[in-house]
Enzyme design. Structure first.
Site, PDB file in Angstrom:
ATOM      1  N   CYS A 114       0.809  -1.219   0.000  1.00 16.29           N
ATOM      2  CA  CYS A 114       0.000   0.000   0.000  1.00 16.29           C
ATOM      3  C   CYS A 114       0.846   1.275   0.000  1.00 16.29           C
ATOM      4  O   CYS A 114       0.622   2.181  -0.799  1.00 16.29           O
ATOM      5  CB  CYS A 114      -0.933  -0.025   1.207  1.00 16.29           C
TER       6      CYS A 114
HETATM    7  N1  LIG Z   1      -3.352  -4.759   5.412  1.00 14.56           N
HETATM    8  C1  LIG Z   1      -2.999  -4.042   4.361  1.00 14.56           C
HETATM    9  O1  LIG Z   1      -3.463  -2.907   4.172  1.00 14.56           O
HETATM   10  C2  LIG Z   1      -2.028  -4.568   3.355  1.00 14.56           C
HETATM   11  C3  LIG Z   1      -1.421  -5.815   3.482  1.00 14.56           C
HETATM   12  N2  LIG Z   1      -0.558  -6.264   2.514  1.00 14.56           N
HETATM   13  C4  LIG Z   1       0.063  -7.572   2.607  1.00 14.56           C
HETATM   14  O2  LIG Z   1      -0.923  -8.586   2.414  1.00 14.56           O
HETATM   15  C5  LIG Z   1      -0.601  -9.747   3.198  1.00 14.56           C
HETATM   16  C6  LIG Z   1      -1.795 -10.051   4.124  1.00 14.56           C
HETATM   17  O3  LIG Z   1      -1.973  -8.918   4.949  1.00 14.56           O
HETATM   18  P1  LIG Z   1      -3.182  -8.770   5.970  1.00 14.56           P
HETATM   19  O4  LIG Z   1      -4.392  -9.396   5.433  1.00 14.56           O
HETATM   20  O5  LIG Z   1      -3.215  -7.352   6.369  1.00 14.56           O
HETATM   21  O6  LIG Z   1      -2.656  -9.636   7.188  1.00 14.56           O
HETATM   22  P2  LIG Z   1      -3.504 -10.369   8.347  1.00 14.56           P
HETATM   23  O7  LIG Z   1      -2.584 -10.521   9.473  1.00 14.56           O
HETATM   24  O8  LIG Z   1      -4.775  -9.638   8.553  1.00 14.56           O
HETATM   25  O9  LIG Z   1      -3.841 -11.777   7.693  1.00 14.56           O
HETATM   26  C7  LIG Z   1      -2.863 -12.717   7.412  1.00 14.56           C
HETATM   27  C8  LIG Z   1      -3.474 -14.016   6.972  1.00 14.56           C
HETATM   28  O10 LIG Z   1      -2.412 -14.967   6.821  1.00 14.56           O
HETATM   29  C9  LIG Z   1      -2.740 -16.151   7.526  1.00 14.56           C
HETATM   30  N3  LIG Z   1      -1.524 -16.719   8.143  1.00 14.56           N
HETATM   31  C10 LIG Z   1      -0.709 -16.132   9.057  1.00 14.56           C
HETATM   32  N4  LIG Z   1       0.310 -16.956   9.377  1.00 14.56           N
HETATM   33  C11 LIG Z   1       0.124 -18.094   8.654  1.00 14.56           C
HETATM   34  C12 LIG Z   1       0.839 -19.327   8.541  1.00 14.56           C
HETATM   35  N5  LIG Z   1       1.949 -19.526   9.239  1.00 14.56           N
HETATM   36  N6  LIG Z   1       0.367 -20.262   7.683  1.00 14.56           N
HETATM   37  C13 LIG Z   1      -0.759 -20.046   6.973  1.00 14.56           C
HETATM   38  N7  LIG Z   1      -1.486 -18.912   7.060  1.00 14.56           N
HETATM   39  C14 LIG Z   1      -1.044 -17.942   7.878  1.00 14.56           C
HETATM   40  C15 LIG Z   1      -3.727 -15.766   8.577  1.00 14.56           C
HETATM   41  O11 LIG Z   1      -4.385 -16.961   8.779  1.00 14.56           O
HETATM   42  P3  LIG Z   1      -5.710 -17.337   9.543  1.00 14.56           P
HETATM   43  O12 LIG Z   1      -6.656 -17.637   8.448  1.00 14.56           O
HETATM   44  O13 LIG Z   1      -5.335 -18.529  10.330  1.00 14.56           O
HETATM   45  O14 LIG Z   1      -6.091 -16.172  10.359  1.00 14.56           O
HETATM   46  C16 LIG Z   1      -4.481 -14.624   7.921  1.00 14.56           C
HETATM   47  O15 LIG Z   1      -5.541 -15.128   7.144  1.00 14.56           O
HETATM   48  C17 LIG Z   1       0.683  -9.401   3.968  1.00 14.56           C
HETATM   49  O16 LIG Z   1       1.790  -9.901   3.277  1.00 14.56           O
HETATM   50  C18 LIG Z   1       0.698  -7.865   3.948  1.00 14.56           C
HETATM   51  O17 LIG Z   1       1.980  -7.331   4.035  1.00 14.56           O
HETATM   52  C19 LIG Z   1      -0.306  -5.531   1.394  1.00 14.56           C
HETATM   53  C20 LIG Z   1      -0.867  -4.310   1.224  1.00 14.56           C
HETATM   54  C21 LIG Z   1      -1.754  -3.710   2.200  1.00 14.56           C
HETATM   55  C1  LIG Z   2       0.462   0.424   9.278  1.00 12.07           C
HETATM   56  C2  LIG Z   2       1.443  -0.715   9.076  1.00 12.07           C
HETATM   57  O1  LIG Z   2       1.947  -1.293  10.034  1.00 12.07           O
HETATM   58  N1  LIG Z   2       1.721  -1.042   7.828  1.00 12.07           N
HETATM   59  C3  LIG Z   2       2.605  -2.127   7.478  1.00 12.07           C
HETATM   60  C4  LIG Z   2       2.691  -2.235   5.988  1.00 12.07           C
HETATM   61  C5  LIG Z   2       1.715  -3.219   5.455  1.00 12.07           C
HETATM   62  C6  LIG Z   2       1.963  -3.568   4.032  1.00 12.07           C
HETATM   63  O2  LIG Z   2       1.386  -3.064   3.112  1.00 12.07           O
HETATM   64  O3  LIG Z   2       2.943  -4.388   3.841  1.00 12.07           O
HETATM   65  P1  LIG Z   2       3.481  -4.919   2.459  1.00 12.07           P
HETATM   66  O4  LIG Z   2       3.488  -3.766   1.493  1.00 12.07           O
HETATM   67  O5  LIG Z   2       4.846  -5.402   2.705  1.00 12.07           O
HETATM   68  O6  LIG Z   2       2.594  -5.977   1.982  1.00 12.07           O
HETATM   69  C7  LIG Z   2       4.009  -1.917   8.006  1.00 12.07           C
HETATM   70  O7  LIG Z   2       4.477  -0.798   8.114  1.00 12.07           O
HETATM   71  O8  LIG Z   2       4.707  -2.934   8.168  1.00 12.07           O
END
Ligand SMILES: NC(=O)C1=CN([C@@H]2O[C@H](COP(=O)(O)OP(=O)(O)OC[C@H]3O[C@@H](n4cnc5c(N)ncnc54)[C@H](OP(=O)(O)O)[C@@H]3O)[C@@H](O)[C@H]2O)C=CC1
Ligand SMILES: CC(=O)N[C@@H](CCC(=O)OP(=O)(O)O)C(=O)O
Length: 355
Positions: free
Chosen positions: A151
């Site tokens: 993001c």
């Molecule tokens: N949040 C955001 O705004 C953004 C996030 N991202 C990226 O997207 C990805 C997901 O982020 P986000 O949804 O926020 O993270 P969350 O922590 O909300 O969700 C992570 C998910 O991964 C699963 N998980 C965690 N550990 C394991 C494991 N060891 N084995 C299998 N499954 C696992 C969890 O499983 P379970 O189903 O058991 O809960 C959960 O469904 C990350 O790489 C993050 O950096 C990228 C851009 C923006």
């Molecule tokens: C607010 C906050 O904690 N944000 C996360 C970034 C989440 C994210 O977008 O991570 P990736 O781009 O690597 O998927 C952080 O700074 O680590």
């Protein structure tokens, strides 16, 4: 209709993907895979799905998942975890869109240095295609593994790319000051994300050392090197990035400071943005106003505004988006639409939320 599954379905990005895909005209949601919620009903984890067509859907353990039965799989897992799971899934021949940082770098030493973990599948990372749709559409169409950008990085790149190769921008002194809503940190429990810890306050974190500094700089340098078109610029990018956590649920606002090497004008700068983005559906360039998070939150739009400061010879760019939409799930659906030649905005028509 294509069959689509999500691994990591109950995290914030996973759930946002489900919300988008359940109303997508070309998609049938097949399997939703969860580690901690396997065999539970989706509605028991997220009651918001009561009354929807997913009301009876059960979450699946990965051991029961048959990837070859889906035409596309989204992996919405933490970095480090996604490496191995995506590696196994790719073997099925199904296309993957990975939301983590694990496949965003072809140069594995940069990943290992900034993420502090070993990459176990560097050959796969080298084949992955970077998923910033507006930058890399041709390669995205052909890719088996798409590395969706994060993001902060999407907001920053969208604001910088149109200007970086112009003759009046210094590419080696870029400063990015970015703010994120708390959902950017995901759903897993962390004490610094408790309501009482992050409400009514703001904080900077990881200045100069956040892993996204490296992703922004890496992609800008790949762009200048001509990896996405036939450019052969001698310029090199250097980026100083400071993220901040602010007490809103969703949204990113990146304020970007660019040094100029000669006088320019607001007209010249606007024309660079307009030429670069042309008819792009999801990028809105504002002429005489600055963007606000509330005008994009809940939508897949990114908005970019700028101020040219003649006195200091600097351009201040402000770029906003919803971290879970254009910054994650929305852009991933945009990439899916690109791969399968669906309308690029299919499933992504929503405007921002009111209020
Ligand atoms: N949040 C955001 O705004 C953004 C996030 N991202 C990226 O997207 C990805 C997901 O982020 P986000 O949804 O926020 O993270 P969350 O922590 O909300 O969700 C992570 C998910 O991964 C699963 N998980 C965690 N550990 C394991 C494991 N060891 N084995 C299998 N499954 C696992 C969890 O499983 P379970 O189903 O058991 O809960 C959960 O469904 C990350 O790489 C993050 O950096 C990228 C851009 C923006
Ligand atoms: C607010 C906050 O904690 N944000 C996360 C970034 C989440 C994210 O977008 O991570 P990736 O781009 O690597 O998927 C952080 O700074 O680590």
């Amino acid at each position: 209709m294509i069959k689509v599954s999500i691994v990591g379905a109950t995290g914030y990005v996973g759930i946002e993907l489900i919300r988008l895909l359940q109303q997508h005209p070309e998609v049938q949601i097949k399997d939703l895979i969860s580690k901690s919620n396997a065999n539970k009903k989706l509605v028991d984890v997220y009651p918001q799905f009561r009354g929807s067509k997913l009301e009876k859907q059960t979450l699946m353990a990965i051991k029961d998942f048959k990837p070859e039965e889906s035409e596309l799989i989204f992996t919405a897992l933490p970095h480090g975890v996604s490496q191995d799971i995506s590696f196994q899934l790719v073997k099925s021949g199904t296309r993957i869109i990975d939301m983590s940082g694990d496949f965003r770098y072809h140069e594995i030493d940069i990943y290992e240095k900034w993420y502090g973990v070993e990459h176990k599948h560097p050959e796969l990372a080298k084949k992955a295609v970077y998923g910033l749709t507006e930058l890399n559409r041709a390669q995205i169409k052909e890719a088996q593994l798409i590395a969706n950008p994060g993001c902060y990085v999407t907001a920053s790149l969208l604001g910088i790319l149109p200007l970086i190769d112009s003759d009046f921008i210094k590419s080696d002194s870029i400063i990015i000051d970015a703010k994120s809503g708390v959902s950017g940190a995901g759903r897993s429990l962390k004490s610094n994300l408790l309501f009482s810890e992050c409400h009514n306050t703001m904080k900077a974190y990881s200045p100069a050392v956040h892993r996204h500094s490296s992703e922004i700089e890496y992609i800008l340098n790949e762009f200048l090197r001509g990896s996405y078109d036939n450019r052969s610029s001698k310029k090199r990018a250097e980026v100083l990035f400071t993220p901040h956590l602010i007490p809103i649920k969703r949204g990113i606002l990146a304020t970007i400071y660019l040094d100029c090497s000669r006088k320019s004008s607001a007209r010249e700068i606007y024309d660079l943005y307009a030429d670069f983005y042309g008819e792009e559906k999801f990028i809105q360039i504002l002429k005489d106003e600055l963007p606000e998070v509330k005008n994009v939150a809940g939508s897949n739009f990114a908005q970019i505004g700028f101020k040219y400061d003649q006195r200091t010879d600097r351009i201040i760019v402000v770029s906003v988006l919803d971290n879970m939409l254009k910054g994650a799930a929305g852009q991933a659906v945009q990439n899916m639409n690109t791969v399968f030649a669906f309308a690029e905005d299919a499933g992504l028509e929503a405007t921002a939320l009111f209020p």
